[in-house]
Design an enzyme around this catalytic site. Structure first.
Site, PDB file in Angstrom:
ATOM      1  N   THR A  36       0.857  -1.176   0.000  1.00 28.79           N
ATOM      2  CA  THR A  36       0.000   0.000   0.000  1.00 28.79           C
ATOM      3  C   THR A  36       0.896   1.230   0.000  1.00 28.79           C
ATOM      4  O   THR A  36       1.691   1.418   0.921  1.00 28.79           O
ATOM      5  CB  THR A  36      -0.950   0.014   1.214  1.00 28.79           C
ATOM      6  OG1 THR A  36      -1.742  -1.184   1.184  1.00 28.79           O
ATOM      7  CG2 THR A  36      -1.865   1.228   1.180  1.00 28.79           C
ATOM      8  N   TYR A  37       0.765   2.035  -1.058  1.00 30.55           N
ATOM      9  CA  TYR A  37       1.583   3.237  -1.219  1.00 30.55           C
ATOM     10  C   TYR A  37       0.840   4.453  -0.683  1.00 30.55           C
ATOM     11  O   TYR A  37      -0.376   4.557  -0.813  1.00 30.55           O
ATOM     12  CB  TYR A  37       1.924   3.455  -2.700  1.00 30.55           C
ATOM     13  CG  TYR A  37       2.919   2.452  -3.198  1.00 30.55           C
ATOM     14  CD1 TYR A  37       4.286   2.724  -3.161  1.00 30.55           C
ATOM     15  CD2 TYR A  37       2.509   1.218  -3.692  1.00 30.55           C
ATOM     16  CE1 TYR A  37       5.211   1.796  -3.606  1.00 30.55           C
ATOM     17  CE2 TYR A  37       3.429   0.285  -4.144  1.00 30.55           C
ATOM     18  CZ  TYR A  37       4.771   0.582  -4.097  1.00 30.55           C
ATOM     19  OH  TYR A  37       5.692  -0.338  -4.525  1.00 30.55           O
ATOM     20  N   PHE A  38       1.599   5.376  -0.096  1.00 30.66           N
ATOM     21  CA  PHE A  38       1.054   6.592   0.500  1.00 30.66           C
ATOM     22  C   PHE A  38       1.692   7.810  -0.151  1.00 30.66           C
ATOM     23  O   PHE A  38       2.822   7.746  -0.640  1.00 30.66           O
ATOM     24  CB  PHE A  38       1.337   6.622   2.008  1.00 30.66           C
ATOM     25  CG  PHE A  38       0.561   5.599   2.777  1.00 30.66           C
ATOM     26  CD1 PHE A  38      -0.626   5.940   3.410  1.00 30.66           C
ATOM     27  CD2 PHE A  38       0.998   4.294   2.862  1.00 30.66           C
ATOM     28  CE1 PHE A  38      -1.363   4.991   4.121  1.00 30.66           C
ATOM     29  CE2 PHE A  38       0.278   3.336   3.564  1.00 30.66           C
ATOM     30  CZ  PHE A  38      -0.909   3.692   4.196  1.00 30.66           C
ATOM     31  N   VAL A 107      -2.618   5.750  -1.732  1.00 37.79           N
ATOM     32  CA  VAL A 107      -2.756   6.032  -3.156  1.00 37.79           C
ATOM     33  C   VAL A 107      -3.293   4.805  -3.892  1.00 37.79           C
ATOM     34  O   VAL A 107      -4.241   4.901  -4.662  1.00 37.79           O
ATOM     35  CB  VAL A 107      -1.389   6.442  -3.765  1.00 37.79           C
ATOM     36  CG1 VAL A 107      -1.475   6.613  -5.269  1.00 37.79           C
ATOM     37  CG2 VAL A 107      -0.874   7.702  -3.103  1.00 37.79           C
TER      38      VAL A 107
END
Length: 182
Positions: A36-38, A107
């Site tokens: 999970t990208y932030f 994101v």
């Protein structure tokens, strides 16, 4: 730590696996990864700075490992070599909530199945990335300040041994999915 890495798109892994066996690479593990990208575009937009912040949940035989990773901007024009800082965390949900409370927003989540090989000091990963395609990644860790050009040359020689001479990809999976612009 600097991660010296080159990624290439391939259609399938059958020929690559045969070549890995021929050169004596050792298969060391199979895992599922959920990244999970932030991003925080109001503070520091990673799409513009070419950085990444992610929570990775890796599952190997039903056992989970959770790692928070920061990746700096790419350091050259031919590879994905960049500074990388990782820390194991116990709770992906609460780590995500901490980031969100600091203003970061999730994101996208990228999932992949990864088969990892070891060849000399290099890690070779065969990644089936959901919704994106199949990729071979060859990487090696280097110390900060170390000249990584020699490692890059060796990586491209390994690709040649594997019969891969094109399809090299510097874009992130977020860029390949059209989440970030190239």
């Amino acid at each position: 730590m600097i991660e010296v890495e080159v990624k290439a798109h391939v259609n399938d892994f059958e020929a690559v696996e045969k070549k890995l066996d021929e050169i004596g690479a050792k298969k060391i593990k199979f895992e599922h990864q959920k990244d999970t990208y932030f991003n925080n575009p109001d503070y520091r937009d990673f799409e513009k700075t070419d950085e990444a912040l992610r929570i990775r949940i890796t599952t190997i035989k039903e056992k989970e490992e959770i790692i928070l990773t920061y990746k700096g901007a790419k350091m050259d024009t031919v590879s994905k070599t960049r500074k990388e800082i990782e820390a194991k965390v116990e709770d992906s949900k609460n780590t995500g909530l901490i980031l969100e409370n600091l203003g970061f927003k999730p994101v996208e989540t990228i999932e992949k199945d990864r088969t990892t090989y070891l060849f000399n000091e290099f890690i070779i990963s065969l990644d089936e990335v959901y919704k994106v395609g199949n990729f071979v990644e060859i990487e090696k860790e280097a110390s900060e300040g170390e000249d990584f050009k020699e490692s890059l040359d060796k990586i491209f020689k390994i690709y040649k041994k594997l019969g891969i001479e094109d399809g090299f990809e510097r874009r992130s999976y977020l860029e390949l999915l059209g989440i970030y612009n190239s």
